[in-house]
Design an enzyme around this catalytic site. Structure first.
Site, PDB file in Angstrom:
ATOM      1  N   ILE A  57       0.835  -1.122  -0.005  1.00 24.41           N
ATOM      2  CA  ILE A  57       0.026   0.242   0.053  1.00 24.41           C
ATOM      3  C   ILE A  57       0.913   1.340   0.036  1.00 24.41           C
ATOM      4  O   ILE A  57       1.753   1.391   0.884  1.00 24.41           O
ATOM      5  CB  ILE A  57      -0.887  -0.028   1.211  1.00 24.41           C
ATOM      6  CG1 ILE A  57      -1.908  -1.357   1.391  1.00 24.41           C
ATOM      7  CG2 ILE A  57      -1.514   1.337   1.148  1.00 24.41           C
ATOM      8  CD1 ILE A  57      -2.722  -1.489   0.050  1.00 24.41           C
ATOM      9  N   LYS A  58       0.708   2.145  -0.895  1.00 24.85           N
ATOM     10  CA  LYS A  58       1.457   3.307  -1.108  1.00 24.85           C
ATOM     11  C   LYS A  58       1.053   4.421   0.133  1.00 24.85           C
ATOM     12  O   LYS A  58       0.247   5.320  -0.519  1.00 24.85           O
ATOM     13  CB  LYS A  58       1.458   3.907  -2.513  1.00 24.85           C
ATOM     14  CG  LYS A  58       2.559   4.784  -2.709  1.00 24.85           C
ATOM     15  CD  LYS A  58       2.839   4.901  -4.239  1.00 24.85           C
ATOM     16  CE  LYS A  58       4.078   6.004  -4.665  1.00 24.85           C
ATOM     17  NZ  LYS A  58       5.192   5.404  -4.304  1.00 24.85           N
TER      18      LYS A  58
END
Length: 302
Positions: free
Chosen positions: A154-155
């Protein structure tokens, strides 16, 4: 170099320097935000701009908002339109780095899920000064985040604290960049970039179970390598392989493709950018800029 002059905040175009959220908003107080870094490339002949792999970036942003359980997030259509509009509003005369970010803008408790706000920005960003000559990298004493702590696929903004600490250490120790290992001692990725190495003519990269960001640039490099008949492996990578590899390079939207010519002061191969790295740099440059007919589906016209 051109300067950013307009930012889109919650659908409103405002002067870049006027963008504000409250300092106690959860996006600031706890880093509760997800983002995408994208690039708009200018065609060298026509001057037209295209955004590289916009839809894939929007896919990943949606995944991040889902995992962080954002309430009533902005729609994909709204965000797509904002990315294209912010480029037009800033009228760059060269490539633009784009930041699309969604954050919790209200005050509240750790588990608060809204209200959600967002920004779209276009910024100048120069290519790495080591793009042609190569980086000196350090294997960091800081570990990459494990998936059951803060999911690295997940960024999320908060995930980048480890990369920052590793980079600060590397700079203090006289290196250009840092490479992080997993908590199991396997190679994960560099600070804010994925990693490839070449051994016996085979391109290898840490697999998705190595606590990597599921990088769009990494996926692009794998596709281009296969089209160039370069064999590719996605697998676990040992630290010692970095020392005996023929080539190493980093990749990411911000970094693009940058060679690594030494690791822990040991030369990589002959200590200069390798042939496979340079072939992939050229292929990547052509596909992102649109000087090839390959993969038009990866380029969204502005």
């Amino acid at each position: 170099m051109w300067q950013a002059r307009t930012i889109i905040h919650n659908g409103h175009a405002i002067p870049f320097e006027d963008a504000r959220i409250h300092p106690l908003a959860l996006g600031v107080a706890f880093g509760i935000a997800v983002f995408e870094g994208l690039r708009a490339y200018r065609h060298p002949t026509t001057g037209a701009f295209t955004v590289f792999r916009l839809e894939e970036h929007l896919d990943r942003l949606e995944q991040g908002m889902k995992v962080l359980r954002f309430a009533d997030p902005p729609s994909r259509d709204v965000l797509r339109a904002a990315v294209l509009e912010v480029i037009r509003l800033n009228a760059p005369d060269d490539d633009a780095y784009l930041r699309l970010q969604v954050q919790i803008e209200g005050l509240g408790m750790m588990a608060t899920t809204g209200p959600v706000g967002w920004i779209a920005a276009a910024l100048p960003r120069e290519r790495s000064t080591k793009f042609a000559t190569g980086l000196a990298a350090q294997v960091s004493s800081w570990s990459r985040l494990p998936d059951n702590a803060m999911p690295p696929r997940i960024k999320a903004s908060a995930n980048y604290h480890a990369a920052r600490l590793a980079t600060l250490q590397a700079k203090a120790d006289g290196y250009d960049s840092a490479i992080l290992l997993t908590t199991r001692g396997k190679v994960s990725e560099a600070a804010a970039a994925c990693l490839f190495l070449v051994r016996d003519g085979v391109l290898a990269t840490p697999h998705r179970g190595s606590d990597i960001l599921e990088s769009i640039t990494r996926e692009t490099v794998i596709a281009l390598a296969r089209e160039l008949s370069i064999p590719v492996e996605e697998r676990e990578v040992d630290r010692s392989e970095l020392y005996i590899a023929e080539e190493v390079f980093l990749c990411g939207t911000g970094q693009e493709l940058v060679p690594v010519t030494s690791v822990d002061r040991l030369p990589v191969g002959a200590g200069v950018p390798g042939a496979i790295t340079k072939r992939l740099q050229a292929a990547y440059e052509a596909v992102v800029r649109g000087t090839t007919d390959a993969h038009p589906e990866w380029r969204t016209a502005v």
